[in-house]
Design a protein around this motif. Structure first.
Motif, mmCIF file in Angstrom:
data_model
loop_
_atom_site.group_PDB
_atom_site.id
_atom_site.type_symbol
_atom_site.label_atom_id
_atom_site.label_comp_id
_atom_site.label_asym_id
_atom_site.label_seq_id
_atom_site.Cartn_x
_atom_site.Cartn_y
_atom_site.Cartn_z
ATOM 1 N N VAL A 1 4.078 41.289 11.598
ATOM 2 C CA VAL A 1 4.121 39.535 11.604
ATOM 3 C C VAL A 1 5.215 39.541 10.751
ATOM 4 N N LEU A 2 6.010 38.393 10.625
ATOM 5 C CA LEU A 2 7.088 37.973 9.834
ATOM 6 C C LEU A 2 6.580 36.803 9.690
ATOM 7 N N PHE A 3 6.129 35.939 7.944
ATOM 8 C CA PHE A 3 6.066 34.564 8.450
ATOM 9 C C PHE A 3 7.257 33.775 7.809
ATOM 10 N N LEU A 4 7.613 32.833 8.293
ATOM 11 C CA LEU A 4 8.493 31.764 7.690
ATOM 12 C C LEU A 4 7.930 30.715 7.108
ATOM 13 N N PRO A 5 9.342 30.228 6.474
ATOM 14 C CA PRO A 5 7.891 28.748 5.409
ATOM 15 C C PRO A 5 9.157 27.653 7.017
ATOM 16 N N CYS A 6 7.883 26.914 7.189
ATOM 17 C CA CYS A 6 8.430 25.742 7.805
ATOM 18 C C CYS A 6 9.212 25.586 6.651
ATOM 19 N N ALA A 7 9.457 25.133 5.722
ATOM 20 C CA ALA A 7 10.708 24.215 4.583
ATOM 21 C C ALA A 7 12.082 24.342 5.253
ATOM 22 N N LEU A 8 12.339 25.660 6.164
ATOM 23 C CA LEU A 8 13.493 26.213 6.991
ATOM 24 C C LEU A 8 13.080 26.166 8.282
ATOM 25 N N TYR A 9 12.276 27.011 8.530
ATOM 26 C CA TYR A 9 12.237 26.936 10.353
ATOM 27 C C TYR A 9 11.817 26.571 11.436
ATOM 28 N N ASN A 10 11.355 24.905 10.175
ATOM 29 C CA ASN A 10 10.441 24.322 10.904
ATOM 30 C C ASN A 10 10.081 23.137 9.994
ATOM 31 N N TRP A 11 11.513 22.830 9.875
ATOM 32 C CA TRP A 11 10.809 21.437 8.565
ATOM 33 C C TRP A 11 10.838 20.027 9.762
ATOM 34 N N THR A 12 10.161 19.170 8.833
ATOM 35 C CA THR A 12 9.147 18.406 9.621
ATOM 36 C C THR A 12 9.280 16.719 8.332
ATOM 37 N N PRO A 13 10.264 15.898 9.145
ATOM 38 C CA PRO A 13 9.826 14.916 8.073
ATOM 39 C C PRO A 13 8.678 13.863 8.265
ATOM 40 N N PRO A 14 8.477 14.397 6.709
ATOM 41 C CA PRO A 14 7.224 13.793 6.246
ATOM 42 C C PRO A 14 7.178 12.505 6.244
ATOM 43 N N GLU A 15 6.003 11.505 7.242
ATOM 44 C CA GLU A 15 5.267 10.783 6.905
ATOM 45 C C GLU A 15 4.893 10.413 5.738
ATOM 46 N N GLY A 16 5.012 8.688 5.256
ATOM 47 C CA GLY A 16 4.001 8.818 4.708
ATOM 48 C C GLY A 16 4.404 8.731 2.943
ATOM 49 N N ALA A 17 3.721 8.101 2.330
ATOM 50 C CA ALA A 17 3.629 8.599 1.072
ATOM 51 C C ALA A 17 3.495 10.197 0.708
ATOM 52 N N GLY A 18 3.066 10.744 -0.548
ATOM 53 C CA GLY A 18 2.704 11.724 -0.997
ATOM 54 C C GLY A 18 4.594 12.370 -1.701
ATOM 55 N N GLN A 19 4.499 13.578 -2.002
ATOM 56 C CA GLN A 19 5.379 14.304 -2.653
ATOM 57 C C GLN A 19 5.795 15.489 -0.995
ATOM 58 N N PHE A 20 7.365 15.175 -1.793
ATOM 59 C CA PHE A 20 8.587 14.923 -0.923
ATOM 60 C C PHE A 20 9.686 15.672 -1.958
ATOM 61 N N HIS A 21 9.579 16.834 -1.643
ATOM 62 C CA HIS A 21 11.120 17.164 -2.648
ATOM 63 C C HIS A 21 12.708 17.201 -1.311
ATOM 64 N N GLY A 22 12.554 16.610 -0.475
ATOM 65 C CA GLY A 22 13.850 16.683 0.635
ATOM 66 C C GLY A 22 13.681 17.376 1.114
ATOM 67 N N MET A 23 14.760 17.883 1.799
ATOM 68 C CA MET A 23 15.413 18.825 2.663
ATOM 69 C C MET A 23 15.976 20.039 2.106
ATOM 70 N N PRO A 24 16.438 21.419 2.231
ATOM 71 C CA PRO A 24 16.443 22.570 1.516
ATOM 72 C C PRO A 24 17.705 22.354 1.978
ATOM 73 N N LEU A 25 19.566 23.168 1.380
ATOM 74 C CA LEU A 25 20.226 23.023 2.336
ATOM 75 C C LEU A 25 20.494 23.531 2.801
ATOM 76 N N ASP A 26 19.462 24.820 3.502
ATOM 77 C CA ASP A 26 20.192 26.059 4.634
ATOM 78 C C ASP A 26 19.487 25.728 5.490
ATOM 79 N N VAL A 27 18.320 24.268 5.894
ATOM 80 C CA VAL A 27 17.362 24.424 6.548
ATOM 81 C C VAL A 27 17.495 24.695 8.438
ATOM 82 N N LYS A 28 17.549 25.376 8.822
ATOM 83 C CA LYS A 28 17.528 25.666 10.545
ATOM 84 C C LYS A 28 16.919 25.217 11.368
#
Ligand SMILES: *[C@@H]1O[C@H](CO)[C@@H](O)[C@H](O)[C@H]1NC(C)=O
Ligand SMILES: *[C@@H]1O[C@H](CO)[C@@H](O)[C@H](O)[C@H]1NC(C)=O
Ligand SMILES: *[C@@H]1O[C@H](CO)[C@@H](O)[C@H](O)[C@H]1NC(C)=O
Ligand SMILES: *[C@@H]1O[C@H](CO)[C@@H](O)[C@H](O)[C@H]1NC(C)=O
Length: 395
Positions: A326-353
């Motif tokens: 099983v290959l585990f891929l980070p959501c940050a690139l392969y399943n990126w969701t715009p976060p809702e509300g407040a909280g830590q959020f460091h934007g969008m990686p340049l190579d989001v898929k």
């Protein structure tokens, strides 16, 4: 019936004509993850009754998060200041391998039993097109197929559906595969895994020569880069999942990639059968929309050597689980969701898929597709998504 006006507005969306779906139906129940989020937002509503009134029927472009992080997308309004996807070369099937995106999409021919007559009269305007509730679900499905055509022109879309749903689709890259089952609302997530397994069994029986990989996804996603690369870059996995650093829901069931070799399909099938069993024996009483995700996590975490700490860093890794690699891929690139509300959020990686328009973000998906239609510019469109993604929309 979908009213004539809605039907016309669907057709008037000229760019989508080839994907026009002829649907003699009332209720469409496709975007599974949206239902997850609706149920959580219902819970939130009980706590804060004003949540609903904050949902907006137009885009609000705010500042783009990620300023100060060099590896994140920087924007000026909807103008991208960085180049994105610079490292990925377009493999475009060099080895003759294709990728099919497989999604479960269900249509009901009667609504009375679902008590949805009222909601089917809901009308939304996106750009200058008016949608009924079923029509806008179709529009999301169309946008899903169109993003794939743009980012992975050699790929196709397979829609697994109830044979009774009479879904007829006229599109060169969309294929309908009726699979019998119980697609009623309360059983939908369970049925989804069953349909995936049946689909894999069909592929095992039919040896179609070359290798065609499969990615099972929700239909509220935009593929914005060629992700066939995962099969080349990680040559040994059978099945791939996406993870995030979230204690309760570390895995998202909206993305399951399967290597299209006989071995890959076989192992993925056995893996999914274990998820199905866990669902049936442990999570039938869980929220009907979260059961599959909980079962997926259970199968992964119950493996003795699995270290959940690996979910805290957004780096791909491989692990043997339930007989599969099983290959585990980070959501940050392969399943990126715009976060809702407040909280830590460091934007969008340049190579989001992949951008996942979960919950109240479907409007943003349609707006993003409209934006892309007129600009053909993915980085600028990602700025639109990044700047607008923290708002809750009306659908
Ligand atoms: C992206 O753009 C910003 C703003 O122009 C810049 O500071 C940053 O270094 C860029 N990142 C890369 C990787 O080029
Ligand atoms: C349609 O209505 C009939 C009768 O009320 C019901 O038995 C059936 O389950 C409904 N079909 C769907 C797909 O909801
Ligand atoms: C929608 O509005 C835009 C700009 O106002 C216009 O260019 C376009 O033709 C309109 N589309 C339709 C289908 O009316
Ligand atoms: C709805 O679908 C069911 C199941 O296929 C079918 O038996 C029934 O005739 C359909 N009803 C209508 C009104 O199309």
């Amino acid at each position: 019936m979908v009213s004539r006006r809605d039907y016309r507005s669907l057709r008037s969306c000229t760019g989508w004509r080839r994907f026009l779906l002829l649907v003699p139906v009332l209720v469409v129940l496709p975007h599974l993850s949206s239902l997850v989020d609706y149920s959580t937002s219902t819970r939130a509503k009980n706590e804060a009754p004003s949540t609903r009134s904050k949902k907006l029927d137009h885009l609000v472009l705010g500042p783009a998060a990620g300023v100060g992080f060099p590896d994140r997308l920087h924007c000026q309004g909807t103008k991208a200041l960085n180049k994105t996807h610079t490292t990925t070369s377009h493999v475009s099937g060099a080895a003759g391998n294709r990728v099919s995106f497989v999604t479960v999409f269900t249509v009901y021919n009667n609504t009375t039993s679902l008590g949805d007559l009222k909601s089917s009269s809901v009308v939304s305007v996106v750009g200058n097109v008016t949608y009924s509730k079923p029509a806008r679900s179709m529009a999301v499905l169309n946008a899903f197929a169109y993003f794939i055509q743009v980012s992975m022109p050699k790929s196709n879309v397979v829609i697994l559906t109830d044979p009774a749903s009479q879904l007829s689709i006229q599109a060169s890259n969309v294929m309908v595969e009726p699979i019998p089952g119980d697609y009623s609302r309360g059983n939908l997530m369970l049925q989804r895994i069953r349909s995936y397994i049946t689909f894999l069994e069909m592929k095992l029986q039919k040896n179609d020569g070359g290798t065609n990989h499969y990615i099972f996804t929700d239909s509220d996603i935009a593929v914005v880069d060629n992700i066939e690369t995962i099969f080349v870059k990680h040559p040994n996995f059978h099945i791939a999942l996406t993870f995030r650093n979230n204690k309760d829901q570390p895995l998202n069931s909206g993305f399951i990639a399967v290597r299209g070799t006989r071995e890959g399909i076989l192992r993925a099938k056995v893996f999914l059968q274990q998820v199905l069993n866990a669902y049936k024996t442990k999570y039938m009483k869980a929220s009907r929309m979260l059961g599959d995700q909980l079962a997926l996590v259970w199968v992964v975490k119950s493996h003795p050597s699995f270290d959940a700490k690996r979910f805290t860093k957004p780096q791909a890794f491989t692990q043997e689980i339930a007989g599969a690699s099983v290959l585990f891929l980070p959501c940050a690139l392969y399943n990126w969701t715009p976060p809702e509300g407040a909280g830590q959020f460091h934007g969008m990686p340049l190579d989001v898929k992949i951008v996942h328009f979960k919950g109240s973000r479907k409007r943003l998906m349609l707006e993003a597709w409209n934006f892309h239609k007129s600009t053909s510019n993915i980085p600028d469109m990602l700025c639109l998504v990044l700047g607008s993604g923290r708002t809750k929309y009306d659908f």
